[in-house]
Design an enzyme around this catalytic site. Sequence first.
Site, PDB file in Angstrom:
ATOM      1  N   ASP A 213      -4.949  -0.775 -12.918  1.00  0.00           N
ATOM      2  CA  ASP A 213      -5.728  -0.318 -11.757  1.00  0.00           C
ATOM      3  C   ASP A 213      -5.751   1.194 -11.655  1.00  0.00           C
ATOM      4  O   ASP A 213      -4.703   1.827 -11.755  1.00  0.00           O
ATOM      5  CB  ASP A 213      -5.091  -0.845 -10.460  1.00  0.00           C
ATOM      6  CG  ASP A 213      -5.419  -2.302 -10.216  1.00  0.00           C
ATOM      7  OD1 ASP A 213      -6.398  -2.781 -10.793  1.00  0.00           O
ATOM      8  OD2 ASP A 213      -4.696  -2.951  -9.440  1.00  0.00           O
TER       9      ASP A 213
ATOM     10  N   ARG B  73       8.465   8.326  13.357  1.00  0.00           N
ATOM     11  CA  ARG B  73       7.146   7.697  13.571  1.00  0.00           C
ATOM     12  C   ARG B  73       6.975   7.188  15.014  1.00  0.00           C
ATOM     13  O   ARG B  73       6.336   6.164  15.260  1.00  0.00           O
ATOM     14  CB  ARG B  73       6.911   6.551  12.569  1.00  0.00           C
ATOM     15  CG  ARG B  73       6.725   7.022  11.143  1.00  0.00           C
ATOM     16  CD  ARG B  73       6.448   5.862  10.206  1.00  0.00           C
ATOM     17  NE  ARG B  73       7.599   4.974  10.094  1.00  0.00           N
ATOM     18  CZ  ARG B  73       7.558   3.720   9.669  1.00  0.00           C
ATOM     19  NH1 ARG B  73       6.401   3.194   9.304  1.00  0.00           N
ATOM     20  NH2 ARG B  73       8.651   2.988   9.584  1.00  0.00           N
TER      21      ARG B  73
ATOM     22  N   HIS C  81     -12.291  -6.294   3.223  1.00  0.00           N
ATOM     23  CA  HIS C  81     -11.677  -5.601   4.365  1.00  0.00           C
ATOM     24  C   HIS C  81     -11.923  -6.349   5.671  1.00  0.00           C
ATOM     25  O   HIS C  81     -11.437  -5.954   6.714  1.00  0.00           O
ATOM     26  CB  HIS C  81     -12.208  -4.167   4.464  1.00  0.00           C
ATOM     27  CG  HIS C  81     -11.864  -3.351   3.257  1.00  0.00           C
ATOM     28  ND1 HIS C  81     -12.723  -3.218   2.190  1.00  0.00           N
ATOM     29  CD2 HIS C  81     -10.739  -2.670   2.922  1.00  0.00           C
ATOM     30  CE1 HIS C  81     -12.142  -2.472   1.258  1.00  0.00           C
ATOM     31  NE2 HIS C  81     -10.943  -2.133   1.676  1.00  0.00           N
TER      32      HIS C  81
ATOM     33  N   GLU D  27       0.992 -11.183  -7.147  1.00  0.00           N
ATOM     34  CA  GLU D  27       1.801 -10.004  -6.795  1.00  0.00           C
ATOM     35  C   GLU D  27       2.708 -10.199  -5.580  1.00  0.00           C
ATOM     36  O   GLU D  27       2.984  -9.243  -4.845  1.00  0.00           O
ATOM     37  CB  GLU D  27       0.894  -8.776  -6.587  1.00  0.00           C
ATOM     38  CG  GLU D  27       0.061  -8.455  -7.818  1.00  0.00           C
ATOM     39  CD  GLU D  27      -0.868  -7.255  -7.635  1.00  0.00           C
ATOM     40  OE1 GLU D  27      -0.606  -6.433  -6.750  1.00  0.00           O
ATOM     41  OE2 GLU D  27      -1.844  -7.162  -8.391  1.00  0.00           O
TER      42      GLU D  27
ATOM     43  N   TRP E  46      -0.581   9.250  -5.675  1.00  0.00           N
ATOM     44  CA  TRP E  46       0.012   8.711  -4.450  1.00  0.00           C
ATOM     45  C   TRP E  46       1.513   8.984  -4.358  1.00  0.00           C
ATOM     46  O   TRP E  46       2.232   8.307  -3.648  1.00  0.00           O
ATOM     47  CB  TRP E  46      -0.298   7.217  -4.333  1.00  0.00           C
ATOM     48  CG  TRP E  46      -1.774   6.980  -4.129  1.00  0.00           C
ATOM     49  CD1 TRP E  46      -2.737   7.932  -3.926  1.00  0.00           C
ATOM     50  CD2 TRP E  46      -2.462   5.725  -4.118  1.00  0.00           C
ATOM     51  NE1 TRP E  46      -3.977   7.346  -3.793  1.00  0.00           N
ATOM     52  CE2 TRP E  46      -3.839   5.998  -3.909  1.00  0.00           C
ATOM     53  CE3 TRP E  46      -2.054   4.394  -4.273  1.00  0.00           C
ATOM     54  CZ2 TRP E  46      -4.810   4.993  -3.838  1.00  0.00           C
ATOM     55  CZ3 TRP E  46      -3.018   3.396  -4.199  1.00  0.00           C
ATOM     56  CH2 TRP E  46      -4.372   3.682  -3.978  1.00  0.00           C
TER      57      TRP E  46
END
Length: 757
Positions: free
Chosen positions: A601, A16, A696, A486, A563
């Site tokens: 979800d 990366r 966001h 969470e 995902w």
Amino acid sequence: MTTFHVAGFPRVGAKRELKFAQERYWRGEIAEQDLLEIAQKLREINWKHQAAANADFVAVADFTFYDHILDLQVATGAIPARFGFDSQNLSLNEYFQLARGNQTQFAIEMTKWFDTNYHYLVPEFTKNTEFKANPAHYVQQIREAKALGFKFKPTIVGPLTFLWLGKEKGEAFNRFELLAKLVPVYVEILNALVAEGAEWIQIDEPALAVDLPTEWIEAYKAVYTTLKEKVKAKLLLATYFGSVAEHAPLLKGLPVDGLHIDLVRAPAQLAAFEDYNKVLSVGVIDGRNIWRANLNQVLDVVEPLKAKFGENLWIAPSCSLLHTPYDLEVETQLKANKPELYSWLAFTLQKVQELRVIKTALEQGRGAVQAELDASQAAADARANSKEIHRPEVAERLANLPTDADKRKSPFAERIAKQNAWLNLPLLPTTNIGSFPQTVEIRQARAKFKKGELSVADYEAAMKKEIEFVVRRQEELDLDVLVHGEAERNDMVEYFGELLDGFAFTKFGWVQSYGSRCVKPPVIYGDVVRPEPMTVRWSQYAQSLTNKVMKGMLTGPVTILQWSFVRNDIPRSTVCKQIGVALSDEVLDLEKAGIKVIQIDEPAIREGLPLKRADWDAYLQWAGEAFRLSYMGVQDDTQIHTHMCYSEFNDILPAIAGLDADVITIETSRSDMELLTAFGDFKYPNDIGPGVYDIHSPRVPKAEEIERLLRKALNVVPKERLWVNPDCGLKTRGWPETIAQLEVMMEVTKKLRAELN
């Protein structure tokens, strides 16, 4: 000779490097020249790997600092006018502002690249869009490759796909009308590549794999006739991600010099192209998944083609390798812990070596690469028979599910009455979507725990402290249905993958999601089983701290599937149902532990839609079944919630209703509640919680903004069925704005409650 080529390589580097350089540049820690040099080095490494695998061309023009469709907007002069930038003299800083926004302009919208997990920047077209060629970015890459002595092939997305991927802005018009203005600019760009010595140019038209309107399909002939007449290079028209067999007569008649078809996603389409009389490039190595190919099986397909096409047969990955991690060899931990699984995988560098073996076998016979073929066959055989993958009890459990396993005991009207009786919630009940801010302390504790620097007891104490903090804040705000926040979860899919059998994780298996953001998908390699409870003790602990209702939180089967890198030896639908059944064990354990509001979800259910409309029903049928299986067996008075975040529901509303969740919460604030209209028109039968503010942004909404949205919602949803919540989870926010945002939400809710009562 057999030509082997690649459409594109991962841009981010094996470790990366590009991501870290970009982020340092944005923070002002390195100069532009430093970033350019790092990028140049990464391109050179990519080319060397392709050349070392005996590729006949290296891919150029595939590298980008952010997104290849943004590069095309710059190259065609089609950047949004609202930024006020000159596309002919765009600085790198301005380029990044297009992607990330600035003080006065929001960023260009992002959306999924076809049905992959990569995101592109959506071109904004207006009636007056003027195109202007600026191929400098591509020319620079060609010059570098030439200077290093590589034979190269540029790859560029074609004009019809480019237009198709955009959106109309401003005055109403059809972007298709811009095609006549766009094609001459493409001619100019392609000729600039020819002037640099490009003999072959690959033009990608993946839009051919979707349901294009007739006028778009018919335009291909004229567009490619013009390009062929005016560009003095050989053109390879590339399609991928699905079958283009229905367009075979058109494609075979186009005046191009070759076609590329994806035989991984759509092997059956080969029959439609076997009589093609020019170059046929076949995508035979999967560019989107991480499994090692069975090279003998690939050769069984391509050897007859070699006999038929001779030198006109080209071999390649199915699509750009952008979607696969860089190099398996750095996964030393995986190799040590799961050597068998390691032997079944192939990342980008391994995939180009697989193509080298196929090329050699086609040119010199299988005997020339017998050792490699034997190793490939041994891995395939081991995988087919592995006890670690195939667990008979899982197949048995799926096979023996009662026919109504995915149905609730009673219809919604009866269930909701039983739920309301014990929940005893006020009108417009308030809740959160799930996560609360993941602070530096939380991340540090998790990192230390993973490294073994923090004991289990100390880690659990840190998480419990965080959970208590979250519960107390929600009580102070007077929210109705609480969540535990969470804190213990690194990621909504990875967390569950680490606790389910059949999943594995890489250390460096990063793929680009967009710009500098990379994701490391879990690997689903075997039958899925939940060996023990995953979330119960955390939810139970949170419930023990309060008299208010505590909501359990799970990620749904479709999102976990979407995902992840998914095994390719059984249908995706079967994998999805296995995950659903495994999750049902967790749901029933939560219920038993007294957690009787449980959210499952599914933010990715829409992403899974196939590219062609004709395939939607089958997908929605199994995806819906897998979701319903995840709560099979719950009592009527247990309330099942689901959450979804995206902007297009209208065309799949019957399927959403078919999930039969008691409450659905959705992201709606940014679309100004537009989405809700669809739910109203459809007469969505169950409870709905439309998001009332955008999570966001750190911005704290004004009370009147939330009030306006809630009043809009009340025009569509009966007050008895309306919930109030933020758009999404609050994981990425800071605590100060989180509290301030929720205070405004509660203030408005209480005001409207008083009015409605």
